[in-house]
Design a protein around this motif. Structure first.
Motif, short mmCIF file in Angstrom:
data_model
loop_
_atom_site.label_atom_id
_atom_site.label_comp_id
_atom_site.label_asym_id
_atom_site.label_seq_id
_atom_site.Cartn_x
_atom_site.Cartn_y
_atom_site.Cartn_z
N CYS A 94 0.83 -1.20 0.00
CA CYS A 94 0.00 0.00 0.00
C CYS A 94 0.87 1.26 0.00
CB CYS A 94 -0.94 -0.01 1.20
SG CYS A 94 -2.05 -1.43 1.19
N THR A 95 1.98 1.20 0.70
CA THR A 95 2.90 2.32 0.70
C THR A 95 3.46 2.56 -0.69
OG1 THR A 95 3.45 2.03 3.04
CG2 THR A 95 5.08 3.18 1.68
N ALA A 96 3.87 1.50 -1.37
CA ALA A 96 4.39 1.63 -2.73
C ALA A 96 3.32 2.19 -3.67
CB ALA A 96 4.89 0.28 -3.24
N GLN A 97 2.11 1.68 -3.55
CA GLN A 97 1.01 2.14 -4.40
C GLN A 97 0.71 3.62 -4.15
OE1 GLN A 97 -2.60 -0.13 -3.79
NE2 GLN A 97 -3.34 0.32 -5.85
N ALA A 98 0.63 4.01 -2.89
CA ALA A 98 0.34 5.40 -2.54
C ALA A 98 1.45 6.34 -3.00
CB ALA A 98 0.15 5.52 -1.02
N LYS A 99 2.69 5.92 -2.83
CA LYS A 99 3.81 6.76 -3.27
C LYS A 99 3.77 6.98 -4.77
CE LYS A 99 7.73 6.32 -0.41
NZ LYS A 99 8.93 5.54 -0.05
N ARG A 100 3.45 5.93 -5.53
CA ARG A 100 3.43 6.07 -6.99
C ARG A 100 2.30 6.98 -7.43
NH1 ARG A 100 6.52 7.19 -10.81
NH2 ARG A 100 5.95 6.33 -12.83
#
Length: 161
Positions: A57-63
């Protein structure tokens, strides 16, 4: 105990399905900071995710945050939606300096309306594109959190340019 687990799994698998062209449900919500959000009148991306501050979720939100200005230049608003309460989403936003909005859904109202599966409060990774007429234009189910934002942006670039 086994039957309870089976019933929970069955509920997870039997999410109500939306299809492109359907009217988008629940077009009004509140963001993590309590501000009203009206999902009508422009293109809107709703990306549902399992849990704030987890690795995927962190990777998705950052992107999504990295691509925020590109979405905005196309006139597209972007909102992440999770079962997390508003306070947890605010911490997530502030810790990562995220751009775009988050919609808390601790009661599961948005998830149910959009047919997003939920198991113990963890939403499936589904992304919806709403068009300015308030209809579901495109649905991506079971998305890869590392590729979702790029996939959606590529579709929008093709569609809107």
């Amino acid at each position: 105990m086994r039957s309870l687990a089976f019933l929970l799994l069955l509920g997870f698998l039997r999410a109500q399905a939306l299809a492109p062209g359907d009217k988008a449900p629940l077009l009004e919500a509140q963001d993590s900071y309590g501000r009203p959000v009206d999902l009508r009148g422009s293109y809107v991306v709703l990306w549902f995710y399992p849990k704030a501050q987890s690795p995927g979720c962190t990777a998705q939100a950052k992107r999504y945050s990295e691509l925020y200005e590109e979405f905005r230049s196309l006139g597209v608003r972007v909102y992440g939606v999770s079962h997390d309460p508003a306070g947890e989403q605010c911490d997530f936003i502030e810790k990562l300096s995220l751009k775009g909005g988050m919609l808390p859904d601790p009661q599961g109202r948005l998830a149910r309306a959009y047919g997003v599966r939920s198991l113990f409060g963890f939403y499936s990774r589904d992304t919806f594109l709403l068009n300015p007429e308030g209809r579901v234009e495109k649905i991506w189910r079971g998305v890869n959190p590392f590729k979702d934002a790029d996939t959606v942006l590529a579709y929008l670039r093709e569609r809107l340019r």
